[in-house]
Design an enzyme around this catalytic site. Structure first.
Site, PDB file in Angstrom:
ATOM      1  N   HIS A  48       0.820  -1.224   0.000  1.00 30.44           N
ATOM      2  CA  HIS A  48       0.000   0.000   0.000  1.00 30.44           C
ATOM      3  C   HIS A  48       0.853   1.273   0.000  1.00 30.44           C
ATOM      4  O   HIS A  48       0.329   2.357  -0.239  1.00 30.44           O
ATOM      5  CB  HIS A  48      -0.985   0.006   1.177  1.00 30.44           C
ATOM      6  CG  HIS A  48      -0.382   0.379   2.500  1.00 30.44           C
ATOM      7  ND1 HIS A  48       0.229  -0.528   3.337  1.00 30.44           N
ATOM      8  CD2 HIS A  48      -0.288   1.563   3.125  1.00 30.44           C
ATOM      9  CE1 HIS A  48       0.668   0.098   4.410  1.00 30.44           C
ATOM     10  NE2 HIS A  48       0.373   1.373   4.316  1.00 30.44           N
ATOM     11  N   ASP A  78      -0.523  -7.431   1.370  1.00 32.45           N
ATOM     12  CA  ASP A  78       0.048  -6.089   1.432  1.00 32.45           C
ATOM     13  C   ASP A  78       1.576  -6.128   1.299  1.00 32.45           C
ATOM     14  O   ASP A  78       2.290  -5.427   2.005  1.00 32.45           O
ATOM     15  CB  ASP A  78      -0.364  -5.360   2.713  1.00 32.45           C
ATOM     16  CG  ASP A  78      -0.059  -3.853   2.627  1.00 32.45           C
ATOM     17  OD1 ASP A  78      -0.033  -3.330   1.499  1.00 32.45           O
ATOM     18  OD2 ASP A  78       0.167  -3.224   3.683  1.00 32.45           O
ATOM     19  N   SER A 150       5.543   1.143   7.830  1.00 31.77           N
ATOM     20  CA  SER A 150       4.997   0.025   7.057  1.00 31.77           C
ATOM     21  C   SER A 150       6.036  -0.488   6.074  1.00 31.77           C
ATOM     22  O   SER A 150       6.713   0.297   5.399  1.00 31.77           O
ATOM     23  CB  SER A 150       3.740   0.456   6.295  1.00 31.77           C
ATOM     24  OG  SER A 150       2.621   0.383   7.130  1.00 31.77           O
TER      25      SER A 150
END
Lengths: 300, 200
Positions: A48, A78, A150
């Site tokens: 993402h 992801d 992330s």
């Protein structure tokens, strides 16, 4: 040396063990995300955070910036995989997430390096993400994933990378994808460029079946899955499935929960046919559905 | 004479080691009320009454509450808005001063402990790790720590796993605790005019 000091030194050493393999991934406006040099020339990050398909660069811990190309992305887990030609820097010490226990101290590392600490708050077995991907282990963390974290490594107290952190898998929970799943998805992305998962295009809700309906089935079932939403042009919709149909089996195997459906179709290649047993107005009916591919997540 | 600071015993367990550091830091953390600015914290830097805090905490007239229950009038010797540091003198000569560590030797990931009069609670402890350090060789920049500071922590100590003060907590940014490195505190104190502290 007292325990507190040796713990402190151990945590700092764990950060230093992984930091040279941690990179900034420059693939979205403003805030870079974090990536891990997983194997020579291969960087893993969070899908993402990779908004662009081209003009991606990575910045190493020594400040050196080098171009990267997108090898593939899997919105289901992801994860995205990048190839870097200039790979003259250490790869991550990848560990075994199977050694983790609830309560173990862990660190989340972002490019910089930047670090947060906490504990493994919950562990369980295989699970499916909201986008149908099977993950070897649910790794729930009590660790703050700060902006830009992330795609970065989850590190155990011995300085081994046991997972990839992502805030893109759940709105509420801090989760990590275990290293074993990361390696498996990376293999598939490097080979095929994507991870295709069979897809029906229906929303299902479990309902108890009236006894008469159950008796009408070739194999009696107590629970069925009512079609409560339907993509009209999706695989099930175009095969003739209607709202209100109750799905009871796929290829003769009972599917009492939507997890069972995911299991039955998720591992099948896109384009392969399945036979769905449904109840419509109490009468069993078989419908042949050609599995479609789960649509890519819209990126913005 | 400065009160001796006990070292954390070598045989200390994790819990007892942390408790020893907390106790030592609490003894050396004061509460500062200054004008209408509200309460902040301060660090007893020297036994002779030198207290270090944030510039945004130190305003005349400053009232300094010592951990032993005494309350004193504090005189602001110097303050620097850029580094957000201030030096305050109180009329005492027997205070338990902190041991000052070297912020230049910090490592990302190492344990840190902060004490402060957070949200009106006297001497609240929070523990975490170093999140990020200012780039090497830079004279300015804050230490960032992954721990839970609150208003009132301002001016209080950030200490390492041996209880040595390596920073002065100064603000919260993006949920992270930010502290002025002890090296900057030393530089600031070196610039404090000596006549201001001649009576110490």
């Amino acid at each position: 040396m007292n325990t507190l000091l040796s713990l402190s030194n151990g945590l700092a050493a764990a950060v230093e063990a992984v930091a040279p393999s941690v990179v900034a991934v420059n693939a979205r406006p403003r805030l870079p995300s974090t990536g891990i040099h997983w194997r020579p020339g291969i960087v893993v990050t969070a899908d993402h955070t990779v908004r662009a398909d081209e003009d991606i660069t990575i910045t190493r811990s020594d400040g050196h910036t080098t171009p990267a190309t997108l090898a593939g992305r899997d919105p289901g887990t992801d994860l995205a995989v990048l190839r870097v030609s200039d790979a003259d820097f250490p790869t991550a010490p990848v560990g075994d997430p199977g050694t983790l226990h609830v309560g173990h101290l862990v660190l989340a590392v972002g490019y910089g390096p930047r670090v947060s600490w906490g504990v493994v708050s919950a562990l369980s077995g295989r699970w499916r993400t909201g986008r149908g991907a099977e993950v070897d282990q649910l790794l729930r963390l009590d660790v703050t994933l700060y902006p830009g974290f992330s795609g970065g490594p989850l590190v155990d107290a011995e300085g081994r990378v046991v997972g990839v952190n992502s805030s893109g898998l759940s709105r509420q929970l801090e989760l990590a994808i275990p290293a074993t799943t990361v390696s498996r998805i990376a293999d598939e992305l490097l080979e095929k460029g994507r991870v295709a998962r069979g897809f029906l295009g229906v929303g299902l809700h479990a309902v108890p079946l009236p006894e008469a309906w159950s008796r009408a089935l070739p194999t009696p079932a107590e629970i069925g899955l009512m079609v409560v939403s339907l993509q009209p042009d999706g695989p099930a919709g175009s095969a003739g499935v209607m709202l209100g149909d109750v799905l009871v089996a796929i290829d003769g195997v009972a599917v009492p929960s939507s997890d069972d459906v995911q299991r039955a179709v998720g591992a099948r290649p896109v384009g392969s046919p399945v036979t769905a047993t449904i109840l419509r107005g109490g009468s069993p009916k078989e419908i042949r559905i050609t599995l479609g591919e789960r649509p890519a997540r819209r990126r913005h | 004479m400065a009160m001796p600071i006990d070292a954390v015993p070598a045989e200390a367990t994790l819990a007892s080691g942390l408790a020893a550091i907390a106790e030592r830091l609490i003894r050396s953390t004061v509460q500062i009320h200054a004008g209408k600015v509200g309460a902040g914290s301060g660090v007893i830097w020297q036994a002779d009454g030198l207290i270090v805090t944030n510039a945004h905490v130190a305003r005349e007239p400053a009232r300094v509450a010592l951990p032993d229950g005494r309350a004193m009038k504090g005189r602001v010797l110097a303050w620097d808005r850029a580094s957000d540091l201030a030096a305050i003198a109180v009329d005492a000569h027997d205070l338990p001063a902190v041991v000052v560590g070297d912020s230049g030797a910090l490592r990302v990931g190492e344990l840190v402990v902060a004490v402060g009069h957070a949200l009106g609670l006297p001497a609240a402890i929070t523990a975490g790790v170093i999140h990020a350090l200012p780039p090497r060789g830079r004279q300015t920049g804050l230490i960032r720590a992954d721990l839970k500071l609150a208003p009132g922590n301002s001016g209080g100590p950030l200490a390492d796993a041996e209880g040595r003060v390596i920073g002065i907590n100064t603000m919260i940014a993006d949920g992270l605790g930010c502290a002025v490195p002890s090296r900057m505190v030393r530089r600031f104190l070196a610039s404090v005019p000596s006549e201001a502290s001649s009576n110490r």
